[in-house]
Design a protein around this motif. Structure first.
Motif, short mmCIF file in Angstrom:
data_model
loop_
_atom_site.label_atom_id
_atom_site.label_comp_id
_atom_site.label_asym_id
_atom_site.label_seq_id
_atom_site.Cartn_x
_atom_site.Cartn_y
_atom_site.Cartn_z
N ILE A 1 47.33 29.45 51.01
CA ILE A 1 46.23 29.11 50.12
C ILE A 1 45.33 30.32 49.88
O ILE A 1 44.91 30.60 48.74
CB ILE A 1 45.42 27.93 50.70
N ALA A 2 45.03 31.06 50.96
CA ALA A 2 44.17 32.24 50.82
C ALA A 2 44.83 33.29 49.94
O ALA A 2 44.17 33.93 49.11
CB ALA A 2 43.86 32.82 52.20
N ARG A 3 46.13 33.48 50.12
CA ARG A 3 46.86 34.44 49.29
C ARG A 3 46.76 34.05 47.81
O ARG A 3 46.57 34.92 46.94
CB ARG A 3 48.32 34.51 49.71
N ASP A 4 46.93 32.77 47.52
CA ASP A 4 46.85 32.29 46.14
C ASP A 4 45.48 32.62 45.55
O ASP A 4 45.37 33.16 44.44
CB ASP A 4 47.11 30.78 46.11
N TRP A 5 44.42 32.28 46.30
CA TRP A 5 43.07 32.52 45.80
C TRP A 5 42.82 34.02 45.59
O TRP A 5 42.32 34.44 44.54
CB TRP A 5 42.04 31.95 46.77
N LEU A 6 43.18 34.83 46.57
CA LEU A 6 42.93 36.27 46.50
C LEU A 6 43.71 36.91 45.35
O LEU A 6 43.19 37.78 44.65
CB LEU A 6 43.31 36.93 47.82
N THR A 7 44.93 36.46 45.15
CA THR A 7 45.75 37.01 44.06
C THR A 7 45.13 36.70 42.70
O THR A 7 45.00 37.57 41.85
CB THR A 7 47.18 36.45 44.13
N LYS A 8 44.73 35.43 42.52
CA LYS A 8 44.15 35.03 41.23
C LYS A 8 42.82 35.73 40.96
O LYS A 8 42.47 36.01 39.81
CB LYS A 8 43.96 33.53 41.19
N ASP B 1 46.93 43.35 56.64
CA ASP B 1 46.23 43.46 57.92
C ASP B 1 44.99 42.56 57.93
O ASP B 1 44.67 41.94 58.95
CB ASP B 1 45.79 44.91 58.16
N LYS B 2 44.30 42.49 56.81
CA LYS B 2 43.10 41.66 56.73
C LYS B 2 43.46 40.18 56.84
O LYS B 2 42.74 39.40 57.49
CB LYS B 2 42.35 41.94 55.44
N LEU B 3 44.55 39.78 56.20
CA LEU B 3 45.00 38.39 56.28
C LEU B 3 45.28 38.01 57.73
O LEU B 3 44.83 36.96 58.22
CB LEU B 3 46.26 38.19 55.44
N ILE B 4 45.99 38.86 58.42
CA ILE B 4 46.36 38.58 59.81
C ILE B 4 45.13 38.59 60.70
O ILE B 4 44.97 37.73 61.59
CB ILE B 4 47.39 39.62 60.30
N GLN B 5 44.22 39.52 60.46
CA GLN B 5 43.01 39.60 61.28
C GLN B 5 42.16 38.35 61.11
O GLN B 5 41.54 37.86 62.07
CB GLN B 5 42.19 40.84 60.90
N PHE C 1 37.78 40.09 53.49
CA PHE C 1 37.82 40.84 52.24
C PHE C 1 36.44 41.09 51.65
O PHE C 1 36.31 41.58 50.53
CB PHE C 1 38.70 40.10 51.22
N LEU C 2 35.38 40.73 52.40
CA LEU C 2 34.03 40.96 51.91
C LEU C 2 33.82 42.45 51.62
O LEU C 2 34.22 43.32 52.40
CB LEU C 2 33.00 40.48 52.94
N GLY C 3 33.21 42.74 50.49
CA GLY C 3 32.99 44.13 50.08
C GLY C 3 34.11 44.70 49.24
O GLY C 3 33.95 45.77 48.63
N THR C 4 35.24 44.01 49.19
CA THR C 4 36.37 44.46 48.38
C THR C 4 36.11 44.19 46.91
O THR C 4 35.61 43.12 46.54
CB THR C 4 37.66 43.72 48.80
N THR C 5 36.41 45.14 46.07
CA THR C 5 36.17 45.00 44.63
C THR C 5 37.36 44.34 43.95
O THR C 5 38.51 44.73 44.16
CB THR C 5 35.90 46.37 43.99
N SER C 6 37.07 43.35 43.13
CA SER C 6 38.12 42.66 42.40
C SER C 6 38.68 43.55 41.30
O SER C 6 37.92 44.18 40.55
CB SER C 6 37.58 41.37 41.77
#
Length: 491
Positions: free
Chosen positions: A289-296, A307-311, A82-87
């Motif tokens: 855990i990653a989903r929790d962090w990314l969502t928050k 797709d990024k999660l799976i990759q 998710f690097l480069g993705t804007t929050s």
């Protein structure tokens, strides 16, 4: 005069506790120090930080007995996609993901990573000596000789301080922090407000400091649970561990989420970068855990996030863990196992992936009092899984010493083993006798170094027939093995 990476490693090695100290602590039956966290807070203060400063790291704190390193690596790999993705929360692009793990295999700088890459030698030396010099200044200010015992923290604590300083200086957006031992009194537990926590599979380990029962160990691991942060753990935890985790999370007001193996991972629809069935629960836990962090943090409401999660799960690389390497007609299988449960899992992985050959080698070492029990457990696991009481035609026991001429590479020096036992090959000879007793058909050898063990296996390939070799036991052995084979490429 600038100070180099080599200078940093030499100074770091001076902070190792020698065998006499470690053995005295073990024999005393002393449990983990209840003053460990206050002491660590004081070390943080000496280099210019309060624990509340580390809230900026948006930390993901991981504890557990088995799989905490792999789970941490999975999380880091996913977040880097998710690097480069804007929050959508603060409008900032995701730019840096830290990962702090232990132990290292080839280089100490493997422990402190940013965006999936170890610090460079220059970065490591910079942040090492910034931490070192601040501690020396604090000692002088307190009227203490900076070279005196106790003027600096021991090895792991120092590296933890250095990792926090590195990540604060680099401005990481997230820091995935793996506990060393336990959780409640682990030096990483100065983190007050982690973004999310995770506890991997629990089992019996480090009984001298964590206790001999699963509830005692679970209590230590549950020490990372914090109010206001969700904690994720595996649904396969045993009932007595679940009872402790439930109690602690309820008392603290943290939601405890039990995670099953993801159906797509279980079916193989999602391929993992790490082999072995037991990695499926680690990957599933990491995904939650990653989903929790990314969502928050506001990074998941976007196209292609799944797709990024799976990759991230597919692309993870964790050297020396469930790894297969090929050399001509020789296939290496590499995985560490330092507890009874982990050595059984390593054996099960090997049994599931190895290619049967007439020449089947085992290279093994575990420089602890449990070495013989681990060797027996490995044999019994393979005998049961393969339906063969003779799983290896050749078995080689060696020390963790890397090479014949150079001995230990500086990054791999360890002073907390009994030097006289290593010199006399005491553990290795005992292991050889143990293996001969359980498998009289095996050709058993004892050699002094990992390099000699590798040479012994490769010698067989000159015969022309396929050879397979399983390298397992101590992660120090695995790291030394990788240094031998990788050093040849760069040498």
């Amino acid at each position: 005069m600038s100070r180099s990476y080599s200078d940093a490693i030499a100074s770091l090695n001076s902070l190792q506790s020698n065998f006499a100290i470690v053995d005295a602590i073990r024999r005393s039956g002393r449990t983990m120090n209840e003053q460990a966290i206050p002491e660590m807070i004081e070390w943080c203060r000496k280099i210019g930080y309060q624990p509340s400063d580390f809230n900026r790291l948006n930390a993901i704190h991981i504890a557990g007995t088995k799989g905490k390193g792999s789970t941490s690596a999975f999380i880091s790999s996913v977040l880097t996609k998710f690097l480069g993705t804007t929050s959508q929360t603060d409008g900032k692009p995701l730019s840096k993901i830290g990962l702090y793990t232990s132990p290292h295999l080839r280089f100490v700088r493997e422990r402190i990573q940013i965006n999936g890459q170890p610090l460079s030698e220059e970065q490591f030396a910079q942040y090492f000596f910034e931490t070192w010099d601040r501690l020396e200044s604090a000692a002088l200010d307190g009227g203490v000789d900076p070279k005196a015992p106790g003027a600096k923290p021991v090895y792991f604590r120092f590296l933890t301080l250095m990792a926090f300083h590195t990540y604060m200086s680099e401005g990481v957006d997230a820091a995935v922090i793996e506990c060393g031992i336990g959780g409640a009194y682990d030096s990483t537990n100065v983190i007050q407000k982690p973004a999310v926590t995770g506890i991997t599979s629990l089992g019996i380990d480090h009984v001298g400091v964590l206790g001999a029962t699963l509830p005692e160990i679970a209590w230590h691991k549950a020490g990372i649970i914090k109010k206001g942060s969700n904690c994720y753990t595996t649904s396969s935890q045993l009932p007595e561990a679940k009872a402790v985790l439930d109690k602690v999370s309820s008392e603290l007001g943290s939601e405890l989420v039990y995670v099953d193996v993801d159906a797509r991972i279980a079916s193989g629809d999602i391929q993992l970068g790490l082999e072995a069935d037991f990695q499926k629960i680690n990957a599933s836990l990491a995904l939650a855990i990653a989903r929790d962090w990314l969502t928050k943090q506001g990074y998941t409401d976007m196209t292609h996030s799944e797709d990024k999660l799976i990759q991230g799960l597919r692309d993870v690389r964790w050297s020396g863990r469930c790894e297969t390497r090929h050399e001509h007609n020789l296939t290496w299988y590499i995985d560490g196992g330092h507890t009874l449960e982990s050595i059984k899992l390593a054996g099960q992985w090997y049994a599931s992936v190895h290619q049967r050959s007439q020449n089947r080698y085992l290279i093994f070492n575990q420089q602890t009092r449990d070495a013989q029990a681990l060797a027996r457990a490995l044999h019994d696991t393979l005998a049961t899984t393969l339906h063969d009481s003779h799983p290896f035609s050749h078995v080689v026991f060696c020390t963790n010493t890397t090479s014949k001429q150079a001995g230990f590479k500086p990054d791999l020096v360890s002073v907390n083993t009994n030097a006289s036992h290593v010199e006399a090959l005491k553990v290795q000879k005992e292991l050889a006798e143990t293996w001969k007793a359980i498998d009289a058909k095996a050709d058993v050898s004892v050699v002094r170094t990992i390099e000699e063990a590798v040479e012994l296996v490769r010698q067989q390939t000159k015969e022309g027939s396929p050879v397979t070799a399983f390298v397992t036991g101590s992660l120090h052995l695995v790291g030394g093995f990788l240094e031998v084979v990788e050093g040849e490429k760069s040498g």
